[in-house]
Design a protein around this motif. Structure first.
Motif, PDB file in Angstrom:
ATOM      1  N   TRP A 226       0.825  -1.210   0.000  1.00  0.00           N
ATOM      2  CA  TRP A 226       0.000   0.000   0.000  1.00  0.00           C
ATOM      3  C   TRP A 226       0.859   1.258   0.000  1.00  0.00           C
ATOM      4  O   TRP A 226       1.770   1.372   0.825  1.00  0.00           O
ATOM      5  N   PRO A 227       0.596   2.238  -0.880  1.00  0.00           N
ATOM      6  CA  PRO A 227       1.354   3.498  -0.833  1.00  0.00           C
ATOM      7  C   PRO A 227       1.022   4.254   0.446  1.00  0.00           C
ATOM      8  O   PRO A 227      -0.149   4.480   0.749  1.00  0.00           O
ATOM      9  N   PRO A 228       2.035   4.627   1.235  1.00  0.00           N
ATOM     10  CA  PRO A 228       1.776   5.314   2.502  1.00  0.00           C
ATOM     11  C   PRO A 228       1.109   6.669   2.301  1.00  0.00           C
ATOM     12  O   PRO A 228       1.330   7.346   1.301  1.00  0.00           O
ATOM     13  N   ILE A 229       0.296   7.044   3.256  1.00  0.00           N
ATOM     14  CA  ILE A 229      -0.312   8.367   3.242  1.00  0.00           C
ATOM     15  C   ILE A 229       0.760   9.396   3.566  1.00  0.00           C
ATOM     16  O   ILE A 229       1.499   9.267   4.542  1.00  0.00           O
ATOM     17  N   SER A 230       0.835  10.419   2.750  1.00  0.00           N
ATOM     18  CA  SER A 230       1.838  11.461   2.927  1.00  0.00           C
ATOM     19  C   SER A 230       1.419  12.409   4.044  1.00  0.00           C
ATOM     20  O   SER A 230       0.277  12.870   4.088  1.00  0.00           O
ATOM     21  N   LYS A 231       2.338  12.705   4.946  1.00  0.00           N
ATOM     22  CA  LYS A 231       2.043  13.667   6.014  1.00  0.00           C
ATOM     23  C   LYS A 231       1.810  15.046   5.439  1.00  0.00           C
ATOM     24  O   LYS A 231       0.964  15.799   5.890  1.00  0.00           O
ATOM     25  N   GLU A 232       2.574  15.394   4.437  1.00  0.00           N
ATOM     26  CA  GLU A 232       2.400  16.670   3.746  1.00  0.00           C
ATOM     27  C   GLU A 232       2.172  16.374   2.266  1.00  0.00           C
ATOM     28  O   GLU A 232       2.813  15.512   1.692  1.00  0.00           O
ATOM     29  N   GLY A 233       1.251  17.067   1.676  1.00  0.00           N
ATOM     30  CA  GLY A 233       1.068  16.959   0.237  1.00  0.00           C
ATOM     31  C   GLY A 233       0.213  15.804  -0.221  1.00  0.00           C
ATOM     32  O   GLY A 233       0.375  15.319  -1.337  1.00  0.00           O
ATOM     33  N   GLU A 234      -0.726  15.349   0.644  1.00  0.00           N
ATOM     34  CA  GLU A 234      -1.571  14.243   0.227  1.00  0.00           C
ATOM     35  C   GLU A 234      -2.492  14.603  -0.932  1.00  0.00           C
ATOM     36  O   GLU A 234      -3.021  13.741  -1.601  1.00  0.00           O
ATOM     37  N   LEU A 235      -2.654  15.902  -1.191  1.00  0.00           N
ATOM     38  CA  LEU A 235      -3.516  16.335  -2.293  1.00  0.00           C
ATOM     39  C   LEU A 235      -2.723  16.699  -3.551  1.00  0.00           C
ATOM     40  O   LEU A 235      -3.303  17.155  -4.529  1.00  0.00           O
ATOM     41  N   LYS A 236      -1.421  16.503  -3.538  1.00  0.00           N
ATOM     42  CA  LYS A 236      -0.649  16.664  -4.764  1.00  0.00           C
ATOM     43  C   LYS A 236      -1.038  15.556  -5.735  1.00  0.00           C
ATOM     44  O   LYS A 236      -1.320  14.433  -5.321  1.00  0.00           O
ATOM     45  N   PRO A 237      -1.054  15.846  -7.041  1.00  0.00           N
ATOM     46  CA  PRO A 237      -1.480  14.820  -7.999  1.00  0.00           C
ATOM     47  C   PRO A 237      -0.732  13.503  -7.855  1.00  0.00           C
ATOM     48  O   PRO A 237      -1.350  12.433  -7.899  1.00  0.00           O
ATOM     49  N   GLU A 238       0.594  13.545  -7.685  1.00  0.00           N
ATOM     50  CA  GLU A 238       1.368  12.310  -7.626  1.00  0.00           C
ATOM     51  C   GLU A 238       1.019  11.459  -6.414  1.00  0.00           C
ATOM     52  O   GLU A 238       1.274  10.252  -6.393  1.00  0.00           O
ATOM     53  N   ASN A 239       0.434  12.071  -5.382  1.00  0.00           N
ATOM     54  CA  ASN A 239      -0.026  11.318  -4.217  1.00  0.00           C
ATOM     55  C   ASN A 239      -1.511  10.966  -4.356  1.00  0.00           C
ATOM     56  O   ASN A 239      -1.903   9.804  -4.284  1.00  0.00           O
ATOM     57  N   PHE A 240      -2.329  11.990  -4.558  1.00  0.00           N
ATOM     58  CA  PHE A 240      -3.785  11.823  -4.620  1.00  0.00           C
ATOM     59  C   PHE A 240      -4.181  10.761  -5.646  1.00  0.00           C
ATOM     60  O   PHE A 240      -4.959   9.848  -5.355  1.00  0.00           O
ATOM     61  N   TYR A 241      -3.620  10.853  -6.856  1.00  0.00           N
ATOM     62  CA  TYR A 241      -4.027   9.921  -7.905  1.00  0.00           C
ATOM     63  C   TYR A 241      -3.372   8.546  -7.754  1.00  0.00           C
ATOM     64  O   TYR A 241      -3.873   7.551  -8.274  1.00  0.00           O
ATOM     65  N   ASN A 242      -2.271   8.456  -7.009  1.00  0.00           N
ATOM     66  CA  ASN A 242      -1.728   7.137  -6.689  1.00  0.00           C
ATOM     67  C   ASN A 242      -2.648   6.384  -5.743  1.00  0.00           C
ATOM     68  O   ASN A 242      -2.864   5.185  -5.895  1.00  0.00           O
ATOM     69  N   TYR A 243      -3.174   7.101  -4.741  1.00  0.00           N
ATOM     70  CA  TYR A 243      -4.120   6.459  -3.834  1.00  0.00           C
ATOM     71  C   TYR A 243      -5.353   5.984  -4.604  1.00  0.00           C
ATOM     72  O   TYR A 243      -5.858   4.879  -4.384  1.00  0.00           O
ATOM     73  N   LEU A 244      -5.827   6.833  -5.518  1.00  0.00           N
ATOM     74  CA  LEU A 244      -7.006   6.476  -6.295  1.00  0.00           C
ATOM     75  C   LEU A 244      -6.719   5.273  -7.192  1.00  0.00           C
ATOM     76  O   LEU A 244      -7.514   4.325  -7.252  1.00  0.00           O
TER      77      LEU A 244
END
Length: 471
Positions: A226-244
């Motif tokens: 599972w990709p870890p939840i980012s403490k900062e920047g969870e709404l950046k595209p590279e994070n947000f869309y990876n979770y999706l």
């Protein structure tokens, strides 16, 4: 826009299995204009925000064992025989009426049997079943099944076996990962031991365990990185869309969303794939980030203009692909109930459009004797700090007032009730009617469990919160 979420910074160099995110080759050049990317990104955010929030909570509660909100691994229940409070800040606008039991299901390998105990008739309990889209799939408990308990079969996308004897009802879910929230009504402060006894009667078994198929009990399911939840920047595209992307591989595509999913794939939103922006120009990347930001601003604006939760929560069929409503629900009250189970009435700002602020004013909420919220179970009013979406520490350790407290409230000469909403005590003789507020902006949520028709059809109207000019 909300507090930062717990976790560690996302590492895209993880070694990922076939059931995680597939690295693949470098992204090819994206030929879309920045306006097209912006439009798709905004639409994908409206669509995917609830699922990303689902993933955030699942990661905290079932995956990251070091998180303060961790509950239990998949397919194991965690009972908490206490009412929620300020420390329970993982889920926004959490309630303090019904001590929770938490269950995250992984249905890839087997169906699950949930057993509820028989309880007394005057107590409400429920098990709310939520899929990865955040649709309310079904409920077990008081409203649909009564209080006599029983065993219920929960099946996933691939299960097609025979329903065994002893099963009261079967619930089919269209995603592999499922959240089940158990709520057990707390009747008063001395009732926790009774709640705890009920919670110990909640039982979770794989179907093989239920049937006694010991040879199959320990069969393994493929591991997911599972990709870890980012403490900062969870709404950046590279994070947000990876979770999706991670979650979409466990969420079979609905036929009426085929065109939408194909549109999202144009910008790299593909089930099971790492989201890669390396094929985009800086302007294209900026347009994508702006799409996320603007979508969330629009969701927040519409949420703050809503008087209640009517129509927020429901099934795929009842919500009819209204992704804005689903996102508003996820932002304001993630995992809320459908209105037949409970209604949520908001006190967000006054009739003048000004947000309530107990640092500047004291307030009164008055109920006439015969105008209390009409419910079959119970009602409550809970205090939340505006920016954190969480309850507020206070000297009484009181975070709500509710219908169980009616005998203790001081009444006016006509039998009406004044609730004092303020940061300091209204005086010892009135503290029974005091709902402590923070020294700043706040909002209230009036919850009505098993609401009567007058609440559902809107014929009962909430009283307005008034500034107390006498204090």
């Amino acid at each position: 826009m909300k507090k930062a979420y717990s976790g560690i910074v996302l590492m895209l160099t993880l070694l990922l299995t076939v059931t995680g995110l597939n690295q693949g080759t470098a992204a090819s050049k994206v030929s879309l204009t920045k306006d097209e990317i912006y439009k798709i990104s905004k639409e994908a955010t409206m669509y995917g925000y609830p699922t990303v929030e689902f993933y955030r909570i699942m990661y905290q509660q079932a995956i990251n064992t070091s998180d303060s909100q961790y509950k239990a691994p998949f397919n194991q229940i965690k009972n908490i025989a206490e009412a929620a409070g300020p420390k329970d800040n993982g889920i926004q606008t959490i309630n303090a009426d019904t001590p929770y039991s938490y269950l995250w299901l992984d249905l890839r390998n087997d169906a699950i049997v949930i057993t509820l105990p028989k309880i007394e008739k005057n107590r409400y309990y429920s098990a709310q079943i939520i899929d990865s889209y955040t649709y309310d799939v079904d409920y077990l408990g008081t409203r649909k099944d009564g209080n006599d308990g029983g065993s219920f079969l929960i099946t996933g996308t691939k299960w097609n076996g025979k329903v065994p004897a002893g099963i009261k009802r079967t619930v089919k879910v269209n995603t592999d990962f499922v959240y089940v929230i158990f709520r057990t009504q707390l009747l008063n402060e001395k009732d926790l031991s009774n709640v705890s006894k009920i919670q110990t009667g909640y039982k979770v078994q794989t179907l093989d365990e239920y049937l006694g198929n010991t040879a199959n009990v320990n069969k393994k399911v493929s591991i997911i990185n599972w990709p870890p939840i980012s403490k900062e920047g969870e709404l950046k595209p590279e994070n947000f869309y990876n979770y999706l992307n991670t979650m979409l591989q466990f969420m079979p595509e609905y036929p009426d969303e085929k065109t939408l999913r194909a549109e999202f794939a144009k910008i790299g939103i593909i089930p099971g794939k790492i989201f890669d922006m390396s094929g985009m120009t800086p302007d294209q990347q900026k347009a994508m980030a702006q799409g996320i930001e603007d979508a969330l601003k629009e969701i927040k604006t519409k949420l703050e203009a809503s008087p209640d939760s009517k129509g927020f929560f429901g099934t795929k069929e009842t919500l009819k692909n209204n992704y804005m409503i689903k996102s508003m629900a996820a932002m304001g009250g993630l995992f809320g109930n459908i209105e037949e189970e409970a209604m949520y009435i908001f006190y967000l700002k006054g009739s003048d459009g000004v947000i309530y602020n107990a640092g500047k004013n004291n307030y009164i909420l008055h109920f006439d004797k015969d105008k209390l919220p009409p419910v079959k179970a119970f009602w409550s009013i809970t205090m939340y700090e505006k920016e954190s979406y969480a309850m507020v520490e206070n000297p009484l350790k009181r975070y709500l007032v509710n219908s169980a407290m009616i005998p203790d409230f001081k009444k006016d000469k006509n039998g009406g009730i004044d609730i004092y909403i303020q940061k300091t005590s209204p005086g010892k003789n009135l503290e029974s009617n005091w709902l402590p507020a923070p020294n700043g902006e706040f909002y209230l949520v009036l919850r009505a469990y098993l609401p009567d028709k007058a609440l559902i059809d809107g014929s009962w109207q909430k009283p307005e919160l008034q500034i107390n000019k006498n204090k």
